[in-house]
Design an enzyme around this catalytic site. Structure first.
Site, mmCIF file in Angstrom:
data_model
loop_
_atom_site.group_PDB
_atom_site.id
_atom_site.type_symbol
_atom_site.label_atom_id
_atom_site.label_comp_id
_atom_site.label_asym_id
_atom_site.label_seq_id
_atom_site.Cartn_x
_atom_site.Cartn_y
_atom_site.Cartn_z
ATOM 1 N N LYS A 13 5.300 -13.130 -4.208
ATOM 2 C CA LYS A 13 6.247 -13.024 -3.087
ATOM 3 C C LYS A 13 5.528 -13.412 -1.800
ATOM 4 C CE LYS A 13 4.441 -9.312 -0.844
ATOM 5 N NZ LYS A 13 3.759 -9.489 0.410
ATOM 6 N N ASP A 145 5.288 -2.531 -2.529
ATOM 7 C CA ASP A 145 6.048 -3.754 -2.819
ATOM 8 C C ASP A 145 6.712 -3.735 -4.190
ATOM 9 O OD1 ASP A 145 5.017 -4.643 -0.440
ATOM 10 O OD2 ASP A 145 3.514 -5.965 -1.353
HETATM 11 O O1 C5P Z 1 1.504 0.653 -1.059
HETATM 12 P P1 C5P Z 1 0.281 -0.187 -1.213
HETATM 13 O O2 C5P Z 1 -0.733 0.425 -2.133
HETATM 14 O O3 C5P Z 1 0.572 -1.602 -1.539
HETATM 15 O O4 C5P Z 1 -0.371 -0.235 0.242
HETATM 16 C C1 C5P Z 1 -1.717 -0.590 0.455
HETATM 17 C C2 C5P Z 1 -2.142 -0.096 1.834
HETATM 18 O O5 C5P Z 1 -1.444 -0.831 2.844
HETATM 19 C C3 C5P Z 1 -1.804 1.351 2.089
HETATM 20 O O6 C5P Z 1 -2.825 2.189 1.680
HETATM 21 C C4 C5P Z 1 -1.623 1.381 3.597
HETATM 22 O O7 C5P Z 1 -2.910 1.459 4.221
HETATM 23 C C5 C5P Z 1 -1.089 0.014 3.924
HETATM 24 N N1 C5P Z 1 0.367 -0.016 4.101
HETATM 25 C C6 C5P Z 1 0.927 0.528 5.247
HETATM 26 N N2 C5P Z 1 2.287 0.474 5.428
HETATM 27 C C7 C5P Z 1 3.088 -0.105 4.520
HETATM 28 C C8 C5P Z 1 2.540 -0.665 3.346
HETATM 29 C C9 C5P Z 1 1.179 -0.601 3.168
HETATM 30 O O8 C5P Z 1 0.210 1.052 6.113
HETATM 31 N N3 C5P Z 1 4.422 -0.148 4.737
#
Ligand code: C5P
Length: 307
Positions: A13, A145
């Site tokens: 994506k 995601d």
């Molecule tokens: O959810 P995911 O593991 O993909 O997110 C990785 C990191 O990206 C999270 O630990 C966070 O630091 C950051 N993040 C965020 N806000 C979001 C998505 C991700 O701060 N909406």
């Protein structure tokens, strides 16, 4: 009767637009973003077999991808198995084979897409409804995601909010033209990019189109923005260097994909996209970036689905 074997494409994506708001008490950032699933995809095969959940990872982008319990594919499969068992369904072992084409730490959501594909495949093999609300919630726990790939699988395009897990599908996007996607050798760590986020915001509407879709490639090009760009450059100086080089060779063409390190641009047609890649390859500095991938793709959203 349920199938015994399923093969799915787990697409990459990018975020056509990405507006960020404040940091929440749980550490995540509120966002408002249009996600587009691409023609570029991993392939996941899942087959009912024995009592265990097993994963094999192979393919051109497999280097460094774990095949143990830390892989999101196995974590998703385990969660779906537990959910199926809690519903009284016979939830035996599954053999999963993941063929990686989408590079990691590239801003393309590869791991999240693989997890969503695993959840969908396991749900189908166990006879669970893939649109079960508990399944969606479980998947969203695995990564911000993940929910997009499952909930928007019919069209591959959606406006997402919350931390990304609230998904409002949009009609599929298809425009004449070509999408050039580049992934340099270095990757960007999403958590480091978010940690470097300052107050800068584009302050623009993530999707101003009446009726859901832009009328032309030019209209789409005008709305692209990504509030993570400066934070990604601050936290990864090699990305700042890379983007400056792209800007010199193709002014105004490339945007950051997600939290990087991939960059994408829109071209009038495939020939123009290929000519652009050739121009980058001829430049001395281009050779230094040792790209993990360079693709010319259709400007077409394509969601998670049968391989
Ligand atoms: O959810 P995911 O593991 O993909 O997110 C990785 C990191 O990206 C999270 O630990 C966070 O630091 C950051 N993040 C965020 N806000 C979001 C998505 C991700 O701060 N909406």
């Amino acid at each position: 009767m349920n199938a015994r074997r399923i093969a799915l494409r787990a697409p990459a994506k990018l975020n056509l637009t990405l507006a960020l708001f404040g940091r929440r008490p749980d550490g995540y950032h509120e966002l408002d973003s249009v996600f587009m699933a691409l023609e570029l995809a991993d392939r996941l095969e899942a087959e009912l077999s024995g009592d265990e959940l097993r994963l094999v990872v192979r393919g051109p982008a497999a280097a460094g991808v774990p095949s143990d319990g830390s892989n999101l594919v196995l974590r998703a499969a385990r969660a779906v198995r537990a959910l199926a068992a809690s519903r009284g369904l016979a939830a035996g072992g599954i053999e999963l084979v993941l063929e990686k084409h989408v590079p990691a730490e590239a801003g393309l959501g590869g791991g999240s897409s693989d997890a969503a594909a695993a959840a969908l495949a396991c749900a189908r093999l166990y006879g669970l409804d893939p649109d079960d609300a508990e399944l969606a919630a479980t998947l969203a726990e695995l990564g911000s995601d993940c929910a997009f790939f499952l909930a928007a699988r019919a069209t591959g395009l959606a406006r997402c909010s919350g931390r990304g897990e609230q998904v409002a599908p949009l009609p599929a996007l298809t425009l004449p033209g070509a999408l050039v996607l580049l992934t340099p050798a270095f990757g960007c760590a999403t958590s480091r990019v978010y940690a470097a986020l300052g107050p800068e915001r584009a302050g623009r509407s993530p999707w101003p189109f009446e009726g859901g879709a832009p009328a032309s490639l030019a209209a789409l090009r005008c709305v692209l923005f990504n509030d993570l760009e400066l934070a990604a450059e601050r936290s990864h100086p090699e990305l700042a260097d890379f983007r400056q080089w792209l800007q010199r060779l193709a002014p105004g063409t490339f945007r950051l994909a997600g939290s990087g390190s991939s960059c994408f641009g829109l071209c009038a047609d495939e020939a123009e996209g290929r000519a652009l890649l050739a121009r980058l390859a001829l430049d001395d500095r281009g050779r230094r970036y040792a790209f993990r991938g360079q693709w010319v793709l259709p400007v077409r959203s394509r969601g998670l689905g049968p391989a």
